[in-house]
Design an enzyme around this catalytic site. Structure first.
Site, PDB file in Angstrom:
ATOM      1  N   PHE A   1       0.803  -1.223   0.000  1.00 32.40           N
ATOM      2  CA  PHE A   1       0.000   0.000   0.000  1.00 32.40           C
ATOM      3  C   PHE A   1       0.834   1.271   0.000  1.00 32.40           C
ATOM      4  O   PHE A   1       0.361   2.338  -0.383  1.00 32.40           O
ATOM      5  CB  PHE A   1      -0.960   0.006   1.207  1.00 32.40           C
ATOM      6  CG  PHE A   1      -0.316   0.360   2.516  1.00 32.40           C
ATOM      7  CD1 PHE A   1      -0.224   1.687   2.916  1.00 32.40           C
ATOM      8  CD2 PHE A   1       0.215  -0.622   3.335  1.00 32.40           C
ATOM      9  CE1 PHE A   1       0.379   2.030   4.115  1.00 32.40           C
ATOM     10  CE2 PHE A   1       0.816  -0.291   4.532  1.00 32.40           C
ATOM     11  CZ  PHE A   1       0.902   1.045   4.922  1.00 32.40           C
ATOM     12  N   LYS A   2       2.095   1.180   0.430  1.00 27.68           N
ATOM     13  CA  LYS A   2       2.926   2.387   0.497  1.00 27.68           C
ATOM     14  C   LYS A   2       3.156   3.009  -0.875  1.00 27.68           C
ATOM     15  O   LYS A   2       3.536   4.163  -0.970  1.00 27.68           O
ATOM     16  CB  LYS A   2       4.266   2.076   1.176  1.00 27.68           C
ATOM     17  CG  LYS A   2       4.111   1.774   2.662  1.00 27.68           C
ATOM     18  CD  LYS A   2       5.452   1.577   3.337  1.00 27.68           C
ATOM     19  CE  LYS A   2       5.305   1.291   4.819  1.00 27.68           C
ATOM     20  NZ  LYS A   2       4.793  -0.089   5.074  1.00 27.68           N
ATOM     21  N   ASP A   3       2.898   2.254  -1.942  1.00 26.23           N
ATOM     22  CA  ASP A   3       3.022   2.793  -3.297  1.00 26.23           C
ATOM     23  C   ASP A   3       2.147   4.035  -3.501  1.00 26.23           C
ATOM     24  O   ASP A   3       2.548   4.964  -4.196  1.00 26.23           O
ATOM     25  CB  ASP A   3       2.606   1.738  -4.334  1.00 26.23           C
ATOM     26  CG  ASP A   3       3.675   0.658  -4.511  1.00 26.23           C
ATOM     27  OD1 ASP A   3       4.874   0.971  -4.354  1.00 26.23           O
ATOM     28  OD2 ASP A   3       3.302  -0.492  -4.802  1.00 26.23           O
TER      29      ASP A   3
ATOM     30  N   ALA B   1       3.707   7.096  -1.610  1.00 24.68           N
ATOM     31  CA  ALA B   1       5.028   7.432  -2.144  1.00 24.68           C
ATOM     32  C   ALA B   1       4.899   8.116  -3.502  1.00 24.68           C
ATOM     33  O   ALA B   1       5.547   9.113  -3.777  1.00 24.68           O
ATOM     34  CB  ALA B   1       5.879   6.174  -2.259  1.00 24.68           C
TER      35      ALA B   1
END
Ligand SMILES: *Cc1c(COP(=O)(O)O)cnc(C)c1O
Length: 452
Positions: A106-108, A111
């Site tokens: 999910f950090k995509d 970021a």
């Protein structure tokens, strides 16, 4: 929009400063001065709206005063080039799959959004300074953050990323996600542990000579540009569930339980900000692995950070979650309410759960056997918390925060299967690894940066 610090000892910042600096001067986290409630018409229309349009409405509430609206639409569209679908796992339990982005976690989302927002400020002549036209992002990683940041910033003009990672301490799959990219991404392989990488980055931010030489910034999850965009997919998840089940907003607000596997609490924090904006969700669950600091806070009202413990769900191995400060600030009305009153408000909306590695394994096996759905160790905490805590009449959505292939060795071993590696992950593994070897001595790291 102005941003204040959770420690209240620093001057307010505008969005650009909050994004470039990350942390306020008093070491507090930036909070938006206002959280706008979205209009009833938006909530009425949500089930018929596309993800990008829903996200644009949410983004406007936070960033609409600081980014022109066409620019914001582009930012949102560029961030959401992949879907975050909800998938039914069993009766009343849905998985919000947040792993369809470039690095399968999910950090995509955050970021990518942060990269594009920085680029927007640079293009409009408001990112760099008269002496520096390039912004340098330093990020220390134990695996996942580095890959999400590197891929989010890949090819973004005017920004160079240095990913510092501990030699031999990240999995081969993780390593290839930031060492094979080239272009504006440099991987630095530090002969040390994660804490050494973190220390090098911190020392660089403090070094005056280095800061005169180049413009440095961080991209960790406390950055407002990384955590706020995560609200997008919570709104979309509720919209898609309402669409599927033909629910109106009131019915959703009376039934939906959102469960978030949590480490640093940035992801659940974005969901709670969404709730403040009117997102129709009844209550939240923060699911922890054996790092049970928040769970203990909910039981006792005392927040007692501890050293982190290593677990199977290692992206949640956090012993002092940074975003706890944001949750307290949110529910204390920025420090106006007493600790007791704040605690009451938090516990009436959020419950907790904590699971050992044994329980995580058991949950992965049982879910696979019963439903055929493959959980990763992080998502397993969320799924189990719903199974244990869902009440009659409630419908649960848990975040599946990473693709099981990201933890292939563990998942294969626990389930006795051979998880398929998605094409985009396989592509990374074919790339050529390139990294700069580095000692853990700051003098060496500084000398290297001064030559760039
Ligand atoms: C970062 C991460 C988490 C924890 O999210 P927080 O925002 O830090 O609470 C959970 N699962 C995965 C796979 C992660 O990468």
């Amino acid at each position: 929009m102005k941003y204040y610090s959770t420690n209240h000892q620093a001057p307010e910042a505008d969005l650009q400063k909050a994004v470039v600096k990350g942390l306020a001067e008093d070491r507090g986290l930036y909070m938006p001065e206002e959280i706008h409630k979205l209009p009833k018409a938006f909530f009425d229309d949500m089930p018929t709206m596309r993800f990008q349009d829903i996200a644009y409405n949410v983004a406007s509430a936070f960033f609409g005063e600081d980014v022109d609206l066409d620019g914001l639409q582009d930012l949102v569209n560029d961030t959401l080039q992949f879907d975050c679908p909800i998938v039914k796992v069993k009766e009343n339990i849905y998985s919000l799959e947040l792993f369809h982005g470039p690095t399968l976690a999910f950090k995509d989302v955050g970021a990518r959004f942060m990269a594009r927002l920085l680029q927007y400020f640079l293009r409009n002549g408001r990112g760099g300074t008269a002496t520096h036209s390039t912004v340098n992002v330093l990020v220390a990683t134990s695996g996942d953050t580095g890959s999400a940041v590197a891929n989010g910033f890949l090819g973004v003009e005017g920004i160079h990323v240095y990913v510092l990672y501990p030699k031999g301490k990240v999995s081969p799959i993780q390593e290839c996600q930031f060492t094979t990219l080239g272009k504006n991404i440099t991987a630095i392989e530090v002969d040390g542990v994660f804490d050494d990488c973190q220390a090098l980055v911190k020392a660089a931010f403090m070094d005056e000579e280095l800061n005169r030489h180049m413009m440095l910034t961080s991209a960790n999850s406390i950055n407002v540009a990384r955590f706020l965009p995560q609200a997008f997919y919570y709104f979309n998840a509720v919209a898609r569930l309402r669409e599927k089940l033909n629910m109106n907003s009131e019915q959703a607000a009376a039934a939906i339980v959102m469960c978030v596997p949590s480490g640093n609490f940035g992801n659940i924090c974005a969901a709670l900000f969404g709730h403040q904006m009117g997102l129709p969700v009844k209550r939240f669950i923060a699911a922890n692995n054996a790092n049970d600091i928040f769970y203990n806070y909910l039981q006792t009202g005392r927040y007692e950070p501890k050293p982190s413990k290593q677990t199977l769900a290692n992206a949640m191995d956090v012993g002092d979650p940074s975003n706890f400060a944001r949750i307290i600030d949110l529910y204390s009305e920025s420090g106006q309410l007493s600790a007791e009153e704040t605690y009451k408000r938090i516990t009436s909306l959020i419950s907790g759960a904590t699971y050992s590695d044994e329980q995580i394994k058991e949950t992965m096996r049982e879910c696979y056997k019963e439903t055929g759905y493959i959980l990763d160790p992080h998502g397993a905490c969320g799924y189990r918390a719903l199974e244990e805590q869902l009440q009659p009449g409630e419908i649960g959505i848990f975040c599946e925060t990473a693709h099981p292939a990201k933890f292939k060795e563990k998942v294969d071993d626990i389930l006795g299967i051979d998880v398929e590696i998605p094409e985009r992950l396989a592509a990374f593994m074919k790339g050529e690894k390139q990294s700069v070897p580095m000692t853990k001595d700051f003098a060496d790291f500084k000398a290297y940066l001064l030559k760039q």
